[in-house]
Design an enzyme around this catalytic site. Structure first.
Site, mmCIF file in Angstrom:
data_model
loop_
_atom_site.group_PDB
_atom_site.id
_atom_site.type_symbol
_atom_site.label_atom_id
_atom_site.label_comp_id
_atom_site.label_asym_id
_atom_site.label_seq_id
_atom_site.Cartn_x
_atom_site.Cartn_y
_atom_site.Cartn_z
ATOM 1 N N ASP A 56 -8.024 -4.612 -0.088
ATOM 2 C CA ASP A 56 -8.795 -5.430 -0.894
ATOM 3 C C ASP A 56 -8.606 -6.790 -1.179
ATOM 4 O O ASP A 56 -9.244 -7.897 -1.921
ATOM 5 C CB ASP A 56 -7.923 -4.557 -2.799
ATOM 6 C CG ASP A 56 -8.732 -3.675 -3.363
ATOM 7 O OD1 ASP A 56 -9.703 -2.958 -2.731
ATOM 8 O OD2 ASP A 56 -8.009 -2.923 -3.496
ATOM 9 N N HIS A 105 0.861 -0.847 -0.262
ATOM 10 C CA HIS A 105 -0.230 0.175 0.055
ATOM 11 C C HIS A 105 1.028 1.370 0.352
ATOM 12 O O HIS A 105 2.454 1.278 0.858
ATOM 13 C CB HIS A 105 -0.952 -0.257 1.425
ATOM 14 C CG HIS A 105 -2.413 0.475 1.199
ATOM 15 N ND1 HIS A 105 -2.026 2.531 1.770
ATOM 16 C CD2 HIS A 105 -3.090 0.751 0.499
ATOM 17 C CE1 HIS A 105 -3.220 3.112 0.905
ATOM 18 N NE2 HIS A 105 -4.097 2.365 0.625
HETATM 19 N N1 COA Z 1 3.874 -7.653 -5.224
HETATM 20 C C1 COA Z 1 4.891 -7.946 -5.486
HETATM 21 N N2 COA Z 1 5.858 -6.371 -5.579
HETATM 22 C C2 COA Z 1 5.053 -5.249 -5.121
HETATM 23 C C3 COA Z 1 3.807 -5.469 -4.733
HETATM 24 C C4 COA Z 1 3.624 -6.367 -5.303
HETATM 25 N N3 COA Z 1 2.087 -6.135 -4.385
HETATM 26 N N4 COA Z 1 3.772 -4.311 -4.376
HETATM 27 C C5 COA Z 1 4.801 -3.697 -4.588
HETATM 28 N N5 COA Z 1 6.419 -4.259 -4.570
HETATM 29 C C6 COA Z 1 7.220 -3.844 -5.109
HETATM 30 C C7 COA Z 1 7.372 -3.031 -6.873
HETATM 31 O O1 COA Z 1 7.291 -4.206 -7.945
HETATM 32 C C8 COA Z 1 7.817 -1.903 -6.346
HETATM 33 O O2 COA Z 1 9.812 -2.648 -6.852
HETATM 34 P P1 COA Z 1 10.729 -2.411 -7.164
HETATM 35 O O3 COA Z 1 11.477 -0.907 -6.194
HETATM 36 O O4 COA Z 1 11.846 -3.038 -7.580
HETATM 37 O O5 COA Z 1 10.248 -1.856 -8.494
HETATM 38 C C9 COA Z 1 8.494 -1.644 -5.060
HETATM 39 O O6 COA Z 1 7.611 -3.175 -4.263
HETATM 40 C C10 COA Z 1 7.937 -0.157 -5.127
HETATM 41 O O7 COA Z 1 6.605 -0.191 -5.670
HETATM 42 P P2 COA Z 1 6.450 1.101 -5.922
HETATM 43 O O8 COA Z 1 4.721 0.474 -6.746
HETATM 44 O O9 COA Z 1 6.821 2.368 -5.675
HETATM 45 O O10 COA Z 1 5.156 1.545 -4.074
HETATM 46 P P3 COA Z 1 4.082 2.471 -4.225
HETATM 47 O O11 COA Z 1 3.936 2.443 -2.985
HETATM 48 O O12 COA Z 1 3.834 2.658 -5.081
HETATM 49 O O13 COA Z 1 3.100 0.667 -4.612
HETATM 50 C C11 COA Z 1 0.811 -0.464 -4.727
HETATM 51 C C12 COA Z 1 0.967 0.649 -3.789
HETATM 52 C C13 COA Z 1 -0.669 -1.003 -4.196
HETATM 53 C C14 COA Z 1 0.217 0.609 -5.950
HETATM 54 C C15 COA Z 1 1.742 -1.850 -5.022
HETATM 55 O O14 COA Z 1 1.454 -1.674 -3.990
HETATM 56 C C16 COA Z 1 0.842 -2.618 -5.794
HETATM 57 O O15 COA Z 1 1.045 -2.908 -6.960
HETATM 58 N N6 COA Z 1 0.363 -3.843 -5.439
HETATM 59 C C17 COA Z 1 -0.937 -4.341 -6.025
HETATM 60 C C18 COA Z 1 -1.843 -3.882 -6.160
HETATM 61 C C19 COA Z 1 -3.169 -3.772 -4.831
HETATM 62 O O16 COA Z 1 -3.144 -4.536 -4.364
HETATM 63 N N7 COA Z 1 -3.242 -2.588 -5.406
HETATM 64 C C20 COA Z 1 -4.681 -2.204 -4.274
HETATM 65 C C21 COA Z 1 -3.855 -1.465 -2.921
HETATM 66 S S1 COA Z 1 -4.944 -1.381 -1.718
#
Ligand code: COA
Length: 365
Positions: free
Chosen positions: A307, A252
């Site tokens: 979620d 998150h």
């Molecule tokens: N599975 C695998 N790897 C994940 C991950 C997940 N669910 N969530 C984050 N990561 C990894 C990313 O690949 C990234 O790796 P990298 O640095 O090697 O590129 C790192 O963790 C940071 O990701 P980032 O997108 O910068 O973090 P964020 O804080 O912006 O991400 C989300 C938040 C929610 C977008 C992300 O965790 C995600 O995509 N989760 C899955 C989708 C989901 O469940 N969404 C509902 C949110 S309520």
């Protein structure tokens, strides 16, 4: 002055709000001072409609209800005009757009406009679900039902099961509001231009449609269906991570230690689904995913997010997976509405800047 470019805006504060506190570090979420876990578990028997009034007005009301869910001819016509295979979120956005065109809502937005939209939305989603299945929209939705019951009624045309209604209502409460997330920010940007509430909610639905925001419960459902068995969880997740994919329902942007909505919804899902195979799979896969994500990204906290168990509740309620994002939007209209009111009252035109990194002046010839 040095300009800091913050592409995800995490560290940019654009407003003061008294609607909700999203405390990522402590894993806390308060709606107007009330703990989300207490609201979702319905400790005092509170309803989604009371939560709506709390969000709109700031105080917990003794009682609350929605206006009748009436679909105008224009809305039904718009829903008939879109293809049956459209995403239900697109159908909801289209319905709200058609309704807004007819309603010609004045600015600033008002609480009664928000209530009208909240009454319309479940009826519109249900009407689309029926139309695409070759059925007519239900003629009338009982007024005594709340938004969750109305959605179930509008889909099936039958008095909904009280347990399922309660489960969906708990989900609605968990999904109602969440600070300055992408869709809420979109809504506030649109309201800040003095555009109307229907336009702002249509824009917010567009932002919500992205899989990184509102699409995740459907992703979780598909993921669990693909994993299929607990034995398959570890190889499936390892292979997905090796391909650089994200595991849906984990991580998150704000909650680094834990998402308080996930814990409360897990309880609701367990009440609803009991010892079903699907629930056992969800709990087992969660354990494996948390372990493998820790191994994969040791320096990053990737806890279970809302979620993951939202998918479990929505599955227990019997909603088609492709309706999950639309159910999310129905609930979130309350938060968008509260933010629209706050933005109109206290905000000003939102207009950020960008650092230009394109070519210097050049000549056409
Ligand atoms: N599975 C695998 N790897 C994940 C991950 C997940 N669910 N969530 C984050 N990561 C990894 C990313 O690949 C990234 O790796 P990298 O640095 O090697 O590129 C790192 O963790 C940071 O990701 P980032 O997108 O910068 O973090 P964020 O804080 O912006 O991400 C989300 C938040 C929610 C977008 C992300 O965790 C995600 O995509 N989760 C899955 C989708 C989901 O469940 N969404 C509902 C949110 S309520």
């Amino acid at each position: 002055m040095t300009t800091v470019v913050d592409t995800g805006l995490e560290d940019v504060v654009v407003a003061e709000t008294d609607i909700s506190l999203v405390d990522g570090a402590a894993g806390r979420l308060l709606y107007r001072g009330y703990e989300i876990g207490d609201l979702v578990r319905g400790r005092d028997g509170g309803t989604f409609e009371q939560v709506v009034e709390l969000l709109l007005d700031g105080e917990w009301p003794a009682d609350a209800s929605l206006p009748p869910s009436h679909l105008t001819a224009g809305v039904v016509q718009a829903l008939r005009a879109i293809p049956a295979e459209s995403a239900p979120l697109d159908a909801l956005r289209t319905a709200i757009s058609a309704w807004g065109a007819g309603a010609r809502l004045p600015w600033p937005p008002t609480p009664s406009q928000v209530r009208e939209l909240l009454a319309l939305a479940p009826a519109a989603v249900g009407a689309f679900a029926r139309l695409r299945a070759g059925q007519e929209p239900v003629a009338e939705i009982p007024e005594k039902l709340g938004a969750a019951g109305r959605l179930l009624y509008a889909i099936s045309g039958e008095e909904p099961d009280p347990g399922a209604t309660r489960g969906l209502e708990a989900y609605f409460i968990s999904a109602a509001e969440h600070g300055f997330n992408a869709s809420t920010f979109t809504c506030r940007v649109i309201i800040s231009t003095r555009s109307d509430l229907a336009s702002a909610v249509c824009g917010a639905i567009g932002a919500l449609k992205g899989p990184l925001h509102g699409g995740a419960p459907t992703g979780v459902e598909g993921q669990l269906a693909e994993i299929g068995t607990l034995e398959n969880a570890e190889p499936w997740i390892r292979a997905a991570l090796a391909r650089g994919e994200r595991i849906m329902g984990f991580g998150h942007r704000v909650y680094r230690t834990g998402d308080p909505r996930a814990a409360a919804l897990r309880e609701v899902a367990q009440e609803l689904a009991g010892d079903s195979d699907w629930m056992r799979l969800a709990v087992g896969v969660e354990e494996v995913a948390l372990r493998l994500l820790k191994e994969h990204k040791p320096d990053r906290q990737l806890p279970t997010n809302v979620d993951y168990y939202a998918a479990a509740v929505l599955q227990g309620v019997g909603l088609d997976p492709d309706l999950y994002p639309a159910a999310f939007a129905v609930a979130r209209i309350s938060g968008w509405g509260a933010h629209a009111l706050e933005q109109a009252e206290k905000g000003r035109l939102i207009r950020p800047s960008a650092t230009y990194v394109g070519p210097e002046r050049r000549d056409l010839a």
